[in-house]
Scaffold this motif. Structure first.
Motif, PDB file in Angstrom:
ATOM      1  N   LEU A  17       0.876  -1.170   0.000  1.00  0.00           N
ATOM      2  CA  LEU A  17       0.000   0.000   0.000  1.00  0.00           C
ATOM      3  C   LEU A  17       0.906   1.210   0.000  1.00  0.00           C
ATOM      4  O   LEU A  17       1.743   1.355   0.890  1.00  0.00           O
ATOM      5  N   VAL A  18       0.749   2.046  -1.024  1.00  0.00           N
ATOM      6  CA  VAL A  18       1.624   3.197  -1.208  1.00  0.00           C
ATOM      7  C   VAL A  18       0.755   4.424  -1.430  1.00  0.00           C
ATOM      8  O   VAL A  18      -0.223   4.372  -2.187  1.00  0.00           O
ATOM      9  N   SER A  19       1.112   5.533  -0.783  1.00  0.00           N
ATOM     10  CA  SER A  19       0.368   6.774  -0.976  1.00  0.00           C
ATOM     11  C   SER A  19       0.772   7.414  -2.303  1.00  0.00           C
ATOM     12  O   SER A  19       1.789   7.050  -2.901  1.00  0.00           O
ATOM     13  N   ARG A  20       0.001   8.413  -2.735  1.00  0.00           N
ATOM     14  CA  ARG A  20       0.324   9.123  -3.983  1.00  0.00           C
ATOM     15  C   ARG A  20       1.663   9.838  -3.892  1.00  0.00           C
ATOM     16  O   ARG A  20       2.296  10.116  -4.894  1.00  0.00           O
ATOM     17  N   THR A  46       7.136   1.225  -6.740  1.00  0.00           N
ATOM     18  CA  THR A  46       6.506   2.510  -6.434  1.00  0.00           C
ATOM     19  C   THR A  46       6.707   3.491  -7.577  1.00  0.00           C
ATOM     20  O   THR A  46       5.776   4.167  -8.008  1.00  0.00           O
ATOM     21  N   SER A  47       7.914   3.544  -8.101  1.00  0.00           N
ATOM     22  CA  SER A  47       8.207   4.438  -9.217  1.00  0.00           C
ATOM     23  C   SER A  47       7.383   4.077 -10.449  1.00  0.00           C
ATOM     24  O   SER A  47       6.820   4.950 -11.116  1.00  0.00           O
ATOM     25  N   LEU A  48       7.303   2.786 -10.750  1.00  0.00           N
ATOM     26  CA  LEU A  48       6.529   2.331 -11.915  1.00  0.00           C
ATOM     27  C   LEU A  48       5.057   2.715 -11.801  1.00  0.00           C
ATOM     28  O   LEU A  48       4.466   3.252 -12.743  1.00  0.00           O
ATOM     29  N   VAL A  49       4.464   2.434 -10.656  1.00  0.00           N
ATOM     30  CA  VAL A  49       3.032   2.651 -10.480  1.00  0.00           C
ATOM     31  C   VAL A  49       2.696   4.137 -10.406  1.00  0.00           C
ATOM     32  O   VAL A  49       1.752   4.606 -11.042  1.00  0.00           O
ATOM     33  N   LEU A  50       3.466   4.891  -9.638  1.00  0.00           N
ATOM     34  CA  LEU A  50       3.155   6.318  -9.468  1.00  0.00           C
ATOM     35  C   LEU A  50       3.350   7.121 -10.751  1.00  0.00           C
ATOM     36  O   LEU A  50       2.654   8.103 -10.976  1.00  0.00           O
ATOM     37  N   VAL A  68      -0.443  -5.944 -10.143  1.00  0.00           N
ATOM     38  CA  VAL A  68      -1.858  -5.605 -10.272  1.00  0.00           C
ATOM     39  C   VAL A  68      -2.115  -4.532  -9.235  1.00  0.00           C
ATOM     40  O   VAL A  68      -1.854  -4.743  -8.049  1.00  0.00           O
ATOM     41  N   TYR A  69      -2.575  -3.375  -9.682  1.00  0.00           N
ATOM     42  CA  TYR A  69      -2.778  -2.289  -8.725  1.00  0.00           C
ATOM     43  C   TYR A  69      -4.097  -1.593  -8.974  1.00  0.00           C
ATOM     44  O   TYR A  69      -4.688  -1.694 -10.039  1.00  0.00           O
ATOM     45  N   ARG A  70      -4.534  -0.883  -7.950  1.00  0.00           N
ATOM     46  CA  ARG A  70      -5.759  -0.104  -8.046  1.00  0.00           C
ATOM     47  C   ARG A  70      -5.621   1.072  -7.107  1.00  0.00           C
ATOM     48  O   ARG A  70      -5.138   0.910  -5.994  1.00  0.00           O
ATOM     49  N   ARG A  71      -6.022   2.226  -7.559  1.00  0.00           N
ATOM     50  CA  ARG A  71      -5.967   3.412  -6.713  1.00  0.00           C
ATOM     51  C   ARG A  71      -7.329   3.643  -6.083  1.00  0.00           C
ATOM     52  O   ARG A  71      -8.346   3.694  -6.762  1.00  0.00           O
ATOM     53  N   TYR A  72      -7.329   3.752  -4.772  1.00  0.00           N
ATOM     54  CA  TYR A  72      -8.518   4.125  -4.017  1.00  0.00           C
ATOM     55  C   TYR A  72      -8.151   5.366  -3.225  1.00  0.00           C
ATOM     56  O   TYR A  72      -7.247   5.325  -2.389  1.00  0.00           O
ATOM     57  N   ALA A  73      -8.830   6.482  -3.508  1.00  0.00           N
ATOM     58  CA  ALA A  73      -8.553   7.777  -2.869  1.00  0.00           C
ATOM     59  C   ALA A  73      -7.072   8.112  -3.043  1.00  0.00           C
ATOM     60  O   ALA A  73      -6.601   8.214  -4.165  1.00  0.00           O
ATOM     61  N   SER A  74      -6.338   8.235  -1.964  1.00  0.00           N
ATOM     62  CA  SER A  74      -4.932   8.639  -2.075  1.00  0.00           C
ATOM     63  C   SER A  74      -3.970   7.466  -1.956  1.00  0.00           C
ATOM     64  O   SER A  74      -2.763   7.659  -1.853  1.00  0.00           O
TER      65      SER A  74
END
Length: 153
Positions: A17-20, A46-50, A68-74
């Motif tokens: 779980l990583v913040s924006r 983190t670098s790839l996803v952000l 596999v990722y999904r952004r929920y809020a921040s």
């Protein structure tokens, strides 16, 4: 269990779980990695996803994994799965985990996970065990969490 002539590993190799802003809020590793490997993997993932455009799909082939990722809020919820596993099932696992967090905390936010990180880990351990989906019932997980809360009081 065998997959294409090799012994299959866990479906989920890690949960992040990583913040924006790139702050790590939760990590769970289901494969043995050294601390150096974990730090390097976390930085690269983190670098790839952000830095990925929001309109692109939520799956990234990275090394021997699928991210596999999904952004929920921040927060970004990231699963590292085997390259032969189904991405949509992994996305459902993420959604399932988020729904349980949301019901437990009542509209979960990043601060809930910061100040109650141990409860987030406990919920994750109820949902995923050894890299495999353990509990599919939201009610069962919430019942176990309420029992845990009652024991702490």
């Amino acid at each position: 269990r065998r997959v294409r002539g090799r012994i299959a590993t866990n479906m989920i190799n890690f949960v992040l779980l990583v913040s924006r802003q790139g702050k790590t809020r939760l990590t769970k590793w289901y494969q043995p990695y050294t601390q150096k490997e974990r730090t390097k993997m976390l930085r690269e993932i983190t670098s790839l996803v952000l830095n990925r455009a929001p309109r692109l799909c939520n799956f990234i082939e990275w090394k021997k994994y699928k991210l596999v990722y999904r952004r929920y809020a921040s927060l970004f919820f990231i699963l590292g799965i085997d390259d032969t596993d189904n991405e949509l099932i992994a996305l459902e696992v993420v959604h399932h985990f988020v729904e349980i967090l949301d019901k437990y905390f009542g509209n979960v936010c990043e601060l809930d996970l910061i100040f109650n990180f141990y409860k987030a880990y406990f919920i994750l351990d109820e949902v995923v065990m050894s890299g495999e989906l353990q509990e599919t019932s939201k009610k069962a997980v919430l019942r176990i969490m309420s029992q845990q809360d009652a024991m702490q009081d």
